[in-house]
Design a protein around this motif. Sequence first.
Motif, mmCIF file in Angstrom:
data_model
loop_
_atom_site.group_PDB
_atom_site.id
_atom_site.type_symbol
_atom_site.label_atom_id
_atom_site.label_comp_id
_atom_site.label_asym_id
_atom_site.label_seq_id
_atom_site.Cartn_x
_atom_site.Cartn_y
_atom_site.Cartn_z
ATOM 1 N N ASP A 34 50.367 50.639 39.049
ATOM 2 C CA ASP A 34 51.494 50.911 39.955
ATOM 3 C C ASP A 34 51.585 49.934 41.116
ATOM 4 N N ASN A 35 51.259 48.684 40.845
ATOM 5 C CA ASN A 35 51.336 47.620 41.851
ATOM 6 C C ASN A 35 50.565 47.943 43.127
ATOM 7 N N MET A 36 49.338 48.432 42.951
ATOM 8 C CA MET A 36 48.500 48.659 44.127
ATOM 9 C C MET A 36 48.297 47.332 44.857
ATOM 10 N N SER A 37 47.941 47.386 46.091
ATOM 11 C CA SER A 37 47.770 46.153 46.857
ATOM 12 C C SER A 37 46.637 45.316 46.260
ATOM 13 N N SER A 38 46.783 44.017 46.351
ATOM 14 C CA SER A 38 45.765 43.123 45.786
ATOM 15 C C SER A 38 44.423 43.288 46.493
ATOM 16 N N SER A 39 44.442 43.579 47.799
ATOM 17 C CA SER A 39 43.168 43.738 48.514
ATOM 18 C C SER A 39 42.428 44.985 48.037
ATOM 19 N N VAL A 40 43.147 46.066 47.776
ATOM 20 C CA VAL A 40 42.504 47.283 47.278
ATOM 21 C C VAL A 40 41.984 47.049 45.864
ATOM 22 N N LEU A 41 42.779 46.389 45.028
ATOM 23 C CA LEU A 41 42.327 46.109 43.668
ATOM 24 C C LEU A 41 41.069 45.252 43.686
ATOM 25 N N ARG A 42 41.031 44.234 44.523
ATOM 26 C CA ARG A 42 39.824 43.393 44.620
ATOM 27 C C ARG A 42 38.617 44.220 45.027
ATOM 28 N N GLN A 43 38.816 45.084 46.023
ATOM 29 C CA GLN A 43 37.716 45.925 46.502
ATOM 30 C C GLN A 43 37.218 46.851 45.394
ATOM 31 N N ARG A 44 38.132 47.497 44.681
ATOM 32 C CA ARG A 44 37.736 48.416 43.615
ATOM 33 C C ARG A 44 37.073 47.678 42.459
ATOM 34 N N LEU A 45 37.599 46.519 42.099
ATOM 35 C CA LEU A 45 36.969 45.734 41.040
ATOM 36 C C LEU A 45 35.563 45.307 41.434
ATOM 37 N N THR A 46 35.385 44.944 42.695
ATOM 38 C CA THR A 46 34.052 44.569 43.179
ATOM 39 C C THR A 46 33.087 45.747 43.039
ATOM 40 N N GLU A 47 33.548 46.949 43.389
ATOM 41 C CA GLU A 47 32.702 48.137 43.244
ATOM 42 C C GLU A 47 32.334 48.366 41.783
ATOM 43 N N LEU A 48 33.309 48.223 40.888
ATOM 44 C CA LEU A 48 33.055 48.445 39.468
ATOM 45 C C LEU A 48 32.207 47.332 38.863
ATOM 46 N N LEU A 49 32.368 46.112 39.355
ATOM 47 C CA LEU A 49 31.507 45.003 38.924
ATOM 48 C C LEU A 49 30.066 45.251 39.366
ATOM 49 N N ASP A 50 29.888 45.652 40.618
ATOM 50 C CA ASP A 50 28.550 45.925 41.153
ATOM 51 C C ASP A 50 27.865 47.075 40.413
ATOM 52 N N ALA A 51 28.672 48.018 39.913
ATOM 53 C CA ALA A 51 28.133 49.165 39.171
ATOM 54 C C ALA A 51 27.919 48.833 37.694
ATOM 55 N N HIS A 52 28.247 47.611 37.296
ATOM 56 C CA HIS A 52 28.092 47.132 35.912
ATOM 57 C C HIS A 52 28.957 47.901 34.910
ATOM 58 N N LEU A 53 30.102 48.403 35.391
ATOM 59 C CA LEU A 53 31.045 49.088 34.516
ATOM 60 C C LEU A 53 32.144 48.151 34.038
ATOM 61 N N VAL A 54 32.379 47.113 34.816
ATOM 62 C CA VAL A 54 33.397 46.106 34.511
ATOM 63 C C VAL A 54 32.748 44.741 34.630
ATOM 64 N N ALA A 55 33.183 43.820 33.785
ATOM 65 C CA ALA A 55 32.705 42.432 33.845
ATOM 66 C C ALA A 55 33.920 41.516 33.900
ATOM 67 N N GLN A 56 33.755 40.401 34.589
ATOM 68 C CA GLN A 56 34.810 39.398 34.611
ATOM 69 C C GLN A 56 34.475 38.353 33.560
ATOM 70 N N GLN A 57 35.419 38.087 32.697
ATOM 71 C CA GLN A 57 35.217 37.146 31.607
ATOM 72 C C GLN A 57 35.485 35.724 32.058
ATOM 73 N N PRO A 58 35.072 34.739 31.267
ATOM 74 C CA PRO A 58 35.288 33.334 31.650
ATOM 75 C C PRO A 58 36.755 32.987 31.909
ATOM 76 N N ASP A 59 37.677 33.665 31.223
ATOM 77 C CA ASP A 59 39.100 33.400 31.454
ATOM 78 C C ASP A 59 39.642 34.174 32.655
ATOM 79 N N ALA A 60 38.774 34.797 33.413
ATOM 80 C CA ALA A 60 39.076 35.542 34.636
ATOM 81 C C ALA A 60 39.629 36.936 34.367
ATOM 82 N N ALA A 61 39.775 37.341 33.113
ATOM 83 C CA ALA A 61 40.217 38.699 32.815
ATOM 84 C C ALA A 61 39.060 39.663 33.063
#
Length: 95
Positions: A34-61
């Motif tokens: 729903d077009n959440m703000s980019s700063s909130v999305l970055r913060q949430r992705l960082t939390e999920l990355l730190d928790a090892h639930l999400v990974a960033q792939q080489p193509d940045a996806a």
Amino acid sequence: MAALDLFGRRWNLRIVWELQYGPVGFRALQQRCDNMSSSVLRQRLTELLDAHLVAQQPDAAYALTDLGHGVYQALRPLARWADSWASTLDENRDS
């Protein structure tokens, strides 16, 4: 308690849900959420990355890890219950 804290934060469960079908780039993920703000999305992705639930792939996806897929599997019964609940609410509105 740590898991409840992580998933109690707005958008974290939605991000996991949106990644269930495969990798998604940042902008596409933002649109799916729903077009959440980019700063909130970055913060949430960082939390999920730190928790090892999400990974960033080489193509940045972003994609779910094995642990992330486990979270999605754990959510499936809740999604089924939510569908049943929504049906019940709809039936009550129609009566």
